[in-house]
Structures are given as C-alpha cells and as structure tokens.
Motif scaffolding. Structure first.
Motif, PDB file in Angstrom:
ATOM      1  N   ASP A 106      48.017  42.981  40.367  1.00 49.04           N
ATOM      2  CA  ASP A 106      48.560  43.229  39.025  1.00 49.04           C
ATOM      3  C   ASP A 106      48.352  42.041  38.085  1.00 49.04           C
ATOM      4  OD1 ASP A 106      49.692  44.899  37.164  1.00 49.04           O
ATOM      5  OD2 ASP A 106      51.726  44.149  37.527  1.00 49.04           O
ATOM      6  N   GLY A 107      47.289  41.305  38.278  1.00 51.77           N
ATOM      7  CA  GLY A 107      46.979  40.182  37.406  1.00 51.77           C
ATOM      8  C   GLY A 107      47.770  38.927  37.673  1.00 51.77           C
ATOM      9  N   GLU A 108      48.660  38.943  38.655  1.00 53.14           N
ATOM     10  CA  GLU A 108      49.484  37.758  38.920  1.00 53.14           C
ATOM     11  C   GLU A 108      48.670  36.730  39.690  1.00 53.14           C
ATOM     12  OE1 GLU A 108      52.587  35.945  37.912  1.00 53.14           O
ATOM     13  OE2 GLU A 108      53.156  38.042  38.115  1.00 53.14           O
ATOM     14  N   LEU A 109      48.682  35.477  39.197  1.00 51.09           N
ATOM     15  CA  LEU A 109      47.960  34.393  39.853  1.00 51.09           C
ATOM     16  C   LEU A 109      48.932  33.261  40.153  1.00 51.09           C
ATOM     17  CD1 LEU A 109      44.728  34.383  37.650  1.00 51.09           C
ATOM     18  CD2 LEU A 109      44.981  35.349  39.943  1.00 51.09           C
ATOM     19  N   PHE A 110      48.543  32.419  41.135  1.00 48.59           N
ATOM     20  CA  PHE A 110      49.452  31.397  41.633  1.00 48.59           C
ATOM     21  C   PHE A 110      48.739  30.045  41.771  1.00 48.59           C
ATOM     22  CE2 PHE A 110      50.613  35.550  43.175  1.00 48.59           C
ATOM     23  CZ  PHE A 110      51.952  35.643  42.838  1.00 48.59           C
ATOM     24  N   VAL A 221      50.914  29.082  35.169  1.00 48.90           N
ATOM     25  CA  VAL A 221      51.232  29.089  33.741  1.00 48.90           C
ATOM     26  C   VAL A 221      49.924  29.217  32.971  1.00 48.90           C
ATOM     27  CG1 VAL A 221      52.218  27.775  31.842  1.00 48.90           C
ATOM     28  CG2 VAL A 221      53.247  27.635  34.121  1.00 48.90           C
ATOM     29  N   ARG A 222      49.817  30.227  32.135  1.00 43.80           N
ATOM     30  CA  ARG A 222      48.605  30.415  31.333  1.00 43.80           C
ATOM     31  C   ARG A 222      48.689  29.483  30.138  1.00 43.80           C
ATOM     32  NH1 ARG A 222      45.933  31.261  34.977  1.00 43.80           N
ATOM     33  NH2 ARG A 222      44.273  31.399  33.440  1.00 43.80           N
ATOM     34  N   ALA A 223      48.248  28.281  30.306  1.00 42.78           N
ATOM     35  CA  ALA A 223      48.477  27.226  29.323  1.00 42.78           C
ATOM     36  C   ALA A 223      47.419  27.225  28.227  1.00 42.78           C
ATOM     37  CB  ALA A 223      48.481  25.868  30.036  1.00 42.78           C
ATOM     38  N   ARG A 224      47.870  27.031  26.986  1.00 41.78           N
ATOM     39  CA  ARG A 224      46.928  26.738  25.901  1.00 41.78           C
ATOM     40  C   ARG A 224      46.631  25.247  25.856  1.00 41.78           C
ATOM     41  NH1 ARG A 224      49.305  24.386  21.411  1.00 41.78           N
ATOM     42  NH2 ARG A 224      51.551  24.756  21.087  1.00 41.78           N
ATOM     43  N   ALA A 225      47.545  24.437  26.428  1.00 42.24           N
ATOM     44  CA  ALA A 225      47.340  22.983  26.519  1.00 42.24           C
ATOM     45  C   ALA A 225      48.146  22.478  27.704  1.00 42.24           C
ATOM     46  CB  ALA A 225      47.785  22.279  25.237  1.00 42.24           C
ATOM     47  N   ALA A 226      47.676  21.418  28.297  1.00 42.63           N
ATOM     48  CA  ALA A 226      48.369  20.827  29.442  1.00 42.63           C
ATOM     49  C   ALA A 226      47.973  19.368  29.537  1.00 42.63           C
ATOM     50  CB  ALA A 226      48.018  21.568  30.734  1.00 42.63           C
ATOM     51  N   GLY A 227      48.736  18.627  30.339  1.00 38.94           N
ATOM     52  CA  GLY A 227      48.396  17.218  30.480  1.00 38.94           C
ATOM     53  C   GLY A 227      49.454  16.421  31.203  1.00 38.94           C
ATOM     54  N   VAL A 228      49.511  15.149  30.880  1.00 37.30           N
ATOM     55  CA  VAL A 228      50.381  14.192  31.546  1.00 37.30           C
ATOM     56  C   VAL A 228      51.122  13.396  30.480  1.00 37.30           C
ATOM     57  CG1 VAL A 228      50.466  12.237  33.135  1.00 37.30           C
ATOM     58  CG2 VAL A 228      48.737  14.009  33.456  1.00 37.30           C
ATOM     59  N   ALA A 229      52.393  13.122  30.731  1.00 34.33           N
ATOM     60  CA  ALA A 229      53.188  12.274  29.837  1.00 34.33           C
ATOM     61  C   ALA A 229      53.774  11.128  30.644  1.00 34.33           C
ATOM     62  CB  ALA A 229      54.301  13.070  29.178  1.00 34.33           C
ATOM     63  N   PHE A 230      53.600   9.909  30.166  1.00 35.20           N
ATOM     64  CA  PHE A 230      54.156   8.711  30.800  1.00 35.20           C
ATOM     65  C   PHE A 230      55.346   8.248  29.959  1.00 35.20           C
ATOM     66  CE2 PHE A 230      49.548   8.650  31.578  1.00 35.20           C
ATOM     67  CZ  PHE A 230      49.540   8.699  32.970  1.00 35.20           C
ATOM     68  N   ASP A 305      56.063   9.827  35.487  1.00 33.37           N
ATOM     69  CA  ASP A 305      54.749  10.374  35.162  1.00 33.37           C
ATOM     70  C   ASP A 305      54.895  11.886  35.318  1.00 33.37           C
ATOM     71  OD1 ASP A 305      52.159  11.339  35.301  1.00 33.37           O
ATOM     72  OD2 ASP A 305      51.417   9.690  36.496  1.00 33.37           O
ATOM     73  N   VAL A 306      54.811  12.613  34.218  1.00 36.51           N
ATOM     74  CA  VAL A 306      55.179  14.027  34.176  1.00 36.51           C
ATOM     75  C   VAL A 306      53.951  14.868  33.843  1.00 36.51           C
ATOM     76  CG1 VAL A 306      56.574  15.754  32.982  1.00 36.51           C
ATOM     77  CG2 VAL A 306      57.529  13.481  33.468  1.00 36.51           C
ATOM     78  N   GLU A 307      53.656  15.845  34.703  1.00 32.51           N
ATOM     79  CA  GLU A 307      52.625  16.834  34.380  1.00 32.51           C
ATOM     80  C   GLU A 307      53.302  18.045  33.758  1.00 32.51           C
ATOM     81  OE1 GLU A 307      49.735  17.755  37.364  1.00 32.51           O
ATOM     82  OE2 GLU A 307      49.727  15.712  38.162  1.00 32.51           O
ATOM     83  N   TRP A 308      52.719  18.563  32.686  1.00 38.06           N
ATOM     84  CA  TRP A 308      53.334  19.626  31.907  1.00 38.06           C
ATOM     85  C   TRP A 308      52.272  20.636  31.471  1.00 38.06           C
ATOM     86  CZ3 TRP A 308      51.015  20.016  27.220  1.00 38.06           C
ATOM     87  CH2 TRP A 308      50.310  18.879  26.784  1.00 38.06           C
ATOM     88  N   ALA A 309      52.740  21.788  31.026  1.00 36.97           N
ATOM     89  CA  ALA A 309      51.852  22.799  30.461  1.00 36.97           C
ATOM     90  C   ALA A 309      52.564  23.461  29.297  1.00 36.97           C
ATOM     91  CB  ALA A 309      51.467  23.834  31.507  1.00 36.97           C
ATOM     92  N   LEU A 310      51.778  23.929  28.332  1.00 33.52           N
ATOM     93  CA  LEU A 310      52.335  24.517  27.117  1.00 33.52           C
ATOM     94  C   LEU A 310      51.631  25.845  26.867  1.00 33.52           C
ATOM     95  CD1 LEU A 310      54.274  23.911  24.726  1.00 33.52           C
ATOM     96  CD2 LEU A 310      52.332  22.865  23.556  1.00 33.52           C
ATOM     97  N   ALA A 311      52.392  26.950  26.959  1.00 34.68           N
ATOM     98  CA  ALA A 311      51.837  28.275  26.690  1.00 34.68           C
ATOM     99  C   ALA A 311      52.053  28.631  25.224  1.00 34.68           C
ATOM    100  CB  ALA A 311      52.490  29.314  27.605  1.00 34.68           C
ATOM    101  N   ASP A 312      51.305  29.605  24.739  1.00 38.02           N
ATOM    102  CA  ASP A 312      51.455  30.030  23.349  1.00 38.02           C
ATOM    103  C   ASP A 312      52.873  30.509  23.078  1.00 38.02           C
ATOM    104  OD1 ASP A 312      48.917  29.547  22.234  1.00 38.02           O
ATOM    105  OD2 ASP A 312      48.113  31.305  23.259  1.00 38.02           O
ATOM    106  N   GLY A 313      53.459  30.006  21.998  1.00 39.27           N
ATOM    107  CA  GLY A 313      54.778  30.464  21.584  1.00 39.27           C
ATOM    108  C   GLY A 313      55.901  30.098  22.516  1.00 39.27           C
ATOM    109  N   ALA A 314      55.714  29.099  23.373  1.00 43.07           N
ATOM    110  CA  ALA A 314      56.749  28.731  24.345  1.00 43.07           C
ATOM    111  C   ALA A 314      56.948  27.230  24.354  1.00 43.07           C
ATOM    112  CB  ALA A 314      56.361  29.222  25.739  1.00 43.07           C
ATOM    113  N   GLU A 315      58.092  26.819  24.908  1.00 43.29           N
ATOM    114  CA  GLU A 315      58.366  25.409  25.100  1.00 43.29           C
ATOM    115  C   GLU A 315      57.554  24.903  26.301  1.00 43.29           C
ATOM    116  OE1 GLU A 315      60.428  23.293  23.214  1.00 43.29           O
ATOM    117  OE2 GLU A 315      60.160  25.019  21.879  1.00 43.29           O
TER     118      GLU A 315
END
Length: 812
Positions: A106-110, A221-230, A305-315
C-alpha cells in the motif's frame, strides 16, 4: 509481544525480542542499543519522532520475523494485510529478493537502521560503519534487518575498534570510511550519539553479529528537506549558536558526504545563511529546525548532533540525536596585550597548531634570546616583538612606539639606518638596500655564521647521548639561541625578498599595465634551490614536540624534472615578454633588469635560509627525550615524550606529573580543532597598508567570484581538484595525487605533499611563507593568508584555486 521461537537470549541481555518505539523508553541501551534508546526517550518526552519497532539485542538471529511483520502491520493500521507479499526492494541498493517491483504494501515504506550498543557514544560515533537501509517495503524488512545485524561483524567495525586510542596520543582517531554500506548511519567527523548518560551506557562490546546490535525500523518520512543540526558550533565550540546543514529530499546525501548542502547559523533568534547551494530551507525553516534541536539539547543537558527531516506543510521531525563528539571548548579570542596581534607573522608561519608547554616555556624564549642578541650585535640595539599565546596559539605584535623609541635612544643612527633600510628601502629601492647593508649581511651570514652554526650542531650531536642532565640543559640553551640567531638572518636578509618582489610587481604594473599582469610571479618561479628541502631536520611544525622528517617514514614524491623544465621555460617566456614590451624604452628596460636581478638574488637567499632554521631540531629533540627519560626514571612521567607537556621547572622536579600531562594533552588536542583568527585587536594601519600594497601589486585580477575565499596570491596558475584538509603528519598518508592541499600552514616537512598536490591553500602565511616558496618551486597554484579556509572548505569538496588572483572558488 512474544519473542517467538528465537534462541534464548543471553542472560545479561534478557528482555523482549521486539518492542515498539512508543514503549521502548521503559528499557535501556543494553537492550535497545544507543540510537533506539535515545529516540525512545525523546519520543516519550513528546518530541516528534516517527513511529517504529525495535528488534532488540535479546532477539538473536532468528525467530522474530513474523512478530516484526505483525508489529509493523499494527503500527500502520494494516493488521488484516499481514499476509501480503511485497517485492522486498531496498531502494538505493540492490533488490533483496530480485523481484521486479509489484505488490507494494500500500505504498508504505520504512527505514531500517542499526542501533548498536557501541554506536553513537559520546567518545566514539562509529559513524557510517554499520549498515542502514532506506525506502524498504514490507516484504524486504526481514532481510534488511538481517543485513543490519550482520554489519556488526564488518571489517571496518573491527578496524575502528582497534584504532580507538585515548585523546592526546597524537594518533588519528578518525574512523575509516565504510566500504559498501548502502546508506551511512551518521555524519563523519562530528558524529551524533545517545541522550545524556546514554552516551556512556557501554563501551565496545567486541561481540560480533547480533551480540551487541539492535535494529530500529521506522516509517519513512517523505522529506522535502533533511539534514543535521549541531546545537553548538562544531568549530568554535560556541554554545549559543546552532549550525543547520540541509539538502533537498532525504538527508542521506548530506550525512554520507555526497553533498555539501546549505548551511545556516542560528543564534539570538535570527538565522544567517552562509551557504545556499541547495535552496532547501528558508529562514523560518532554519529557525524551526534549530528550535527542535534546542529541545533535544535541553533534555540531554549537553550539546547534540540532531538529524531531522521536514515534510511539506509539517513541522520538522526527529530522526536521530547523539552527543557532539570532538567538540572544542568555547573559545574567546582576546588579544594578549595592546595593539594588533598577528598569527602568521615571524614564527607564527612555522606553527600550524597550538604550542606545547615545554616549547612555549623554554625553546621559544631561547629563540627570542638569540634573535635579540644578534640584532644588538648587527644593528646596535634590539627591538623586542611582543609574543603571546591565545588558546594555545602563538601570536605576535609589532613593537609599541615607546619600545621603538627606547631602542633608538640606545642604538642611535646605527639602528635607525638598519630599520630604514630593512623596512622601507628594501621595498622602494631594493638595489640601494642591497648595496648599503643587505649584501654585506648576506656575505657575513654565509661566510661566518652558517659554518659556526653547523659546527655547533655537529658538536651537540656528538655529545647528546652521553650528556648529563646539566649538559643536556646547556645543549638546549646553546642550540636554541643559535636558531634564534638564524631567525635574525632570515628576517634581515631573506625577509627582504617579498618586499623586493612587491617593488618589481609595482614597477611592471606601472610601466606595462595589464600586458604582463602575471609576469612577476612567473619571473620568480623555478629558481635554483639552496639547501635541500627534504633534509632530515625539516619539520612539520617549529614546535619540537613534532618529529622531524628524518624520524618519519619516507614519503614518495619529489620535484618532477619535466615539470621543473616546463617551469623554467615558462619563467624564460615571462622574461622575454617583459623585455619585448620594454624594448623601445631603454631606461625602463634597464630598471627592469636591475629590479629583476636583486629580487631573484634575495628570493634564492630566502629559499636557502628558511629550512636551516631547524638545523638543530633533531638534536634538540634527542636532548629533551633524554631529559624525559631521566624524568621517567624519577617517576615524574610515564613516557619520555611526556616531557614536551611539562614546563622546565616541572621537568627538573621530582613530583609525579602524569595526571597533569594527560590533562594538557587533552587540552592541546581540543585547541588544535579551533580556527584561530589571523589578527586580534585593532588593525595596524601602517603595516596593513604596506602589506596590502605589495599583495595588490602581485595580484593578477581584482574581480572576486561570488562566494570565493580571498587570500594572498602566492604562486601563479589555476587548478581544480578535490580538497584534502591536512592538519599534521598523521594526515600525510591519505593525501592523494591531484588533490588540493588545505591546511592552517605548511612547513618544510610538508614538502613531499607538494609533488602530488594540484594546488595549495593555507589559512595563514604571506608571500614569504613556506607554502608560497615551495608552490612556486613545484609550479602549482597557491593561495595563502586565506583566514578561515580550513573552516569553510570540506574534505573532498571540489575547489578551484587561482594562485595569481589569490582566490579559491567552492563548488557546491
């Protein structure tokens, strides 16, 4: 949730084979691994963590697969589809079962990620050594988890464990890159780790396979942007700044090093964009990511050192958090006295790292003593240059006016004549300076001082092995003072070379304009060398803690005869071009010939004098190690080399100093990671104007490309290649042919690297620095005095060095 028919867990790892991330906060890292334990605590604290399931360390290699799929079905609300079959595809790597892409769940990915007990610790990140898989469908989950478990037995993991040594040994502790891991599990270098005490939950277990490994399975997470924050600045250690790096889409390109990414610095409620190559974030996004990272650091009570992801329209959501490793203490750069202080002036050009205690307490004052004694003898009085250390780094300043006036009162016309000739006439009327003073000094150096210097060093070498403690101390005092006298001769004679080069460049620019814009640099390339650059007394740093070239393994490389021939031909063409352009102006041509001859004479003298500064370093090191052996026998230290981290009084004492040495080594290692500014205090306007005039006369073009680093044009030409950051001899072996050498500064023992380098860039240095001279000798572009190049350029980043313009362009 039952563990099924899995083999019984080992007693010290008893617990469930599977737990959901929502309930995992009840368990510790001994069962969950460091990464999963950290995320479980953050999720329990209300932070946005994607849901997941942990295959725990108690699971064993078999018997948990059905339970895993059932747990995934429950997590995704698809309990009724537990028997569905998918392709088993793991995106970004090969298909696990080889099917062609039908029947997705059903399109679910992990995401399937390692969570070892030994991973993400405060003192060792194990970054990139265990496997992780992204975009895995339901049918591929079991095999992806098994691959993750097997990666604990990888040769890279074993090599990393062997390589780990306590801080302060001088050996590198960087993990080797993972060979063939489909997706890295963290950033290299400043790697992330667990939460608070989680970072100390366990050291290396040494257990293979699944013995010390859990696996975390989370919804992608279907991210539009992702990365690392120190949450502290990785270079300065500033705790009030958060550095956010970002790429478009998934963050794997960033953490694997495949992309450089955007860079934002957030502090005091504002966000500054330092690099915007991906256009992944706007200011509001950067502030939101920094706020999430700040919540993590507050819970952990230490920088993260934090890895994060940002989806469209979400925190932004949290993917990983770990303590920042190799984080320097916050550093403030306060001048050690009034006036303008410079890091790359006088001895600073020979010190590409902080000084060790014994060097600062003993050898540095002896060098200064010899310098001042020689100046009093040759100029009638001495002018002392203030010296100091800031965060361990050497700084010096121009003499203050009262000190200069007091010296002039003692030396009178003799000192005035010396200063006027060396400081001003050498750059305005070089042939006059040569005739009235400098030529005579050069003759005296070669005929009188140099033979005596060599004889004194030979005599010291003959007696060092059998010398008593008192004799070793006297030997260091004598040879150290002679090195200071050699420093005087370099300053007085060879130091005039860059001023004469500036005079020649200004003359050509005035007479020929842009017709021979790059002529002056080519006119001084490929000149005959004096002392061999690869002598055993060549050093990588003036600090005697570092072994000399004769103590290091032989390095490949040397001047390429064909390249040198081409360089000489290029120099001769530059001569012919200038003579042709001035042929119809006999007076101008004669002036050109005069300036060219004197500039070349002093360029060769400088090239000969510089390496001889450290002629006595091998015997000085043997003397200190001899004193260290006496200290070891007295119980003061555990190793003779510990002597370099004592003061002279401590070295002569009898009190145990092992703990003091350990703390000083650790502090020195931390200070090495700082990026010290080139200048402290208000600018010295007169000296700055004089230096800028010379630099601008040599620079071939003034237009600076957007985003380029600007330094001094040190050696002509233009080259593009991957950057390699080199801090010391421990990095020499990994420097490959065709790379751009980037360092704080270079010294004679770095010379073999120039034979393989496409170009050279240094934070410090002037037109007279080692990097400038050797780059011209090898015919490669060089930019020195670039300020913060080692902070702005990343390992492997493609850069273009224009040695004539003095610019470094960054690709991505």
């Amino acid at each position: 949730m039952s563990a099924g028919p899995a083999r019984p867990p080992r007693p010290h790892r008893a617990g469930p084979a599977l737990v959901t991330l929502a309930e995992a906060h009840r368990y510790d890292a001994d069962l969950l691994g460091t990464k999963a334990a950290a995320l479980a605590r953050l999720a329990a604290a209300g932070l946005p963590v994607p849901p997941g399931v942990v295959v725990t360390i108690a699971a064993g290699p078999d018997g948990w697969d059905a339970d895993l799929l059932a747990a995934i079905d429950a997590m995704t609300g698809r309990d009724g589809m537990a028997g569905s079959h998918g392709t088993g595809d793991v995106h970004g790597t090969e298909s696990i079962d080889g099917t062609d892409g039908t029947g997705r769940f059903d399109g679910e990915l992990f995401a399937v990620r390692s969570s070892a007990r030994d991973e993400d610790l405060a003192g060792a990140s194990y970054a990139g050594l265990y496997d992780s898989y992204l975009d895995v469908d339901r049918a591929g989950l079991v095999e992806a988890v098994r691959r993750c478990l097997r990666s604990a037995d990888g040769v890279e993991v074993a090599a990393y464990q062997r390589a780990r040594q306590p801080i302060g040994t001088g050996a590198g502790t960087t993990a080797p890159p993972s060979a063939g891991a489909p997706a890295t599990s963290g950033t290299a270098g400043t790697g992330p780790g667990g939460m608070g005490e989680m970072g100390d939950a366990a050291g290396p277990s040494g257990a293979g396979g699944a013995g010390g490994m859990a696996v975390l399975v989370q919804r992608m997470v279907r991210a539009r942007a992702a990365g690392v924050a120190f949450t502290a600045h990785p270079l300065t250690g500033a705790r009030d700044e958060t550095v956010v790096n970002a790429v478009r889409g998934l963050g794997e390109r960033l953490v694997s090093g495949a992309a450089v990414g955007d860079e934002w610095v957030v502090g005091n409620g504002t966000a500054r964009c330092l690099r915007d190559t991906e256009h992944a974030l706007d200011e509001a996004d950067a502030l939101r990511v920094a706020a999430l990272a700040a919540r993590v650091a507050a819970l952990a009570e230490q920088p993260q050192d934090v890895e994060w992801a940002l989806a469209d329209g979400a925190e932004p959501v949290l993917l990983q958090a770990r303590p920042m490793t190799a984080l320097p203490e916050p550093a403030t750069w306060v001048p050690p006295g009034p006036g303008s202080w410079m890091r790359n002036f006088r001895l600073g050009e020979w010190l590409p790292e902080p000084v060790t205690p014994l060097f600062g307490d003993w050898l540095l004052p002896r060098i200064e003593y010899g310098f001042l004694a020689a100046m009093r003898q040759r100029a009638g009085a001495a002018v002392r240059f203030p010296q100091g250390q800031v965060n361990g780094w050497y700084y010096t300043a121009h003499p203050r006016p009262p000190a200069v006036l007091a010296a002039l009162a003692r030396g009178r016309l003799r000192l005035l004549r010396y200063l006027w000739t060396v400081l001003f006439q050498a750059g305005r009327r070089p042939e006059h300076a040569d005739r009235v003073l400098l030529g005579g000094l050069a003759l005296h150096w070669r005929a009188t001082f140099l033979p005596g210097y060599r004889a004194a060093v030979r005599a010291a070498e003959e007696r060092v092995e059998t010398a008593s403690r008192a004799e070793l101390v006297a030997l260091v005092d004598e040879v150290g003072a002679l090195a200071g006298t050699q420093m005087f001769w370099i300053s007085a004679v060879g130091g005039a070379a860059w001023k004469m080069e500036g005079a020649l460049a200004a003359y050509l620019r005035d007479r020929l304009g842009g017709r021979c814009a790059d002529a002056v640099q080519w006119l001084l390339c490929g000149l005959p060398c004096g002392e061999a650059r690869l002598a055993p007394y060549a050093v990588s740093s003036l600090d005697w803690f570092r072994p000399t070239l004769g103590e290091l393994p032989a390095a490949p490389g040397g001047p390429d005869p064909d390249r040198r021939r081409r360089l000489v031909e290029r120099r001769m063409r530059a001569e012919a071009d200038c003579r042709s352009a001035l042929a119809d102006r006999p007076a101008d041509l004669a002036r050109f010939e005069t300036l060219l001859a004197v500039a070349r004479k002093y360029a060769v003298l400088r090239d000969e004098q510089g390496p001889l500064l450290t002629l006595g370093w091998p015997v000085l090191r043997r003397a200190v190690l001899g004193l260290g052996e006496l200290a070891r026998a007295a119980g003061v230290v555990d190793d003779p080399a510990d002597a370099f981290f004592l003061t002279t009084a401590e070295l002569a004492g009898s009190r145990p100093a092992q703990e003091r040495v350990r703390h000083r080594r650790e502090r020195w290692e931390r200070q090495r990671r700082l990026s010290p500014p080139l200048t402290l205090g208000p600018p010295e306007k007169l000296a700055e104007k004089f230096l800028d005039a010379t630099v601008e006369a040599v620079r071939t073009r003034s237009v600076v490309p957007d985003g380029a680093i600007v330094g001094h044009p040190a050696s002509p030409g233009r080259a593009t290649g991957p950057a390699r950051l080199v801090r010391g001899p421990e990095d020499f072996a990994r420097f490959a042919a065709g790379e751009v050498l980037v360092g704080q500064a270079t010294a004679p023992a770095w010379t073999p690297l120039f034979a393989r380098a496409a170009a050279v860039v240094t934070d410090g240095g002037t037109l007279a620095a080692h990097a400038s001279l050797i780059a011209r000798e090898y015919g490669i572009p060089a930019v020195v005095g670039a300020g913060d190049a080692t902070a702005r350029i990343r390992d492997g980043q493609l850069v273009t060095v224009d040695g004539g313009a003095g610019t470094v362009e960054l690709d991505g």
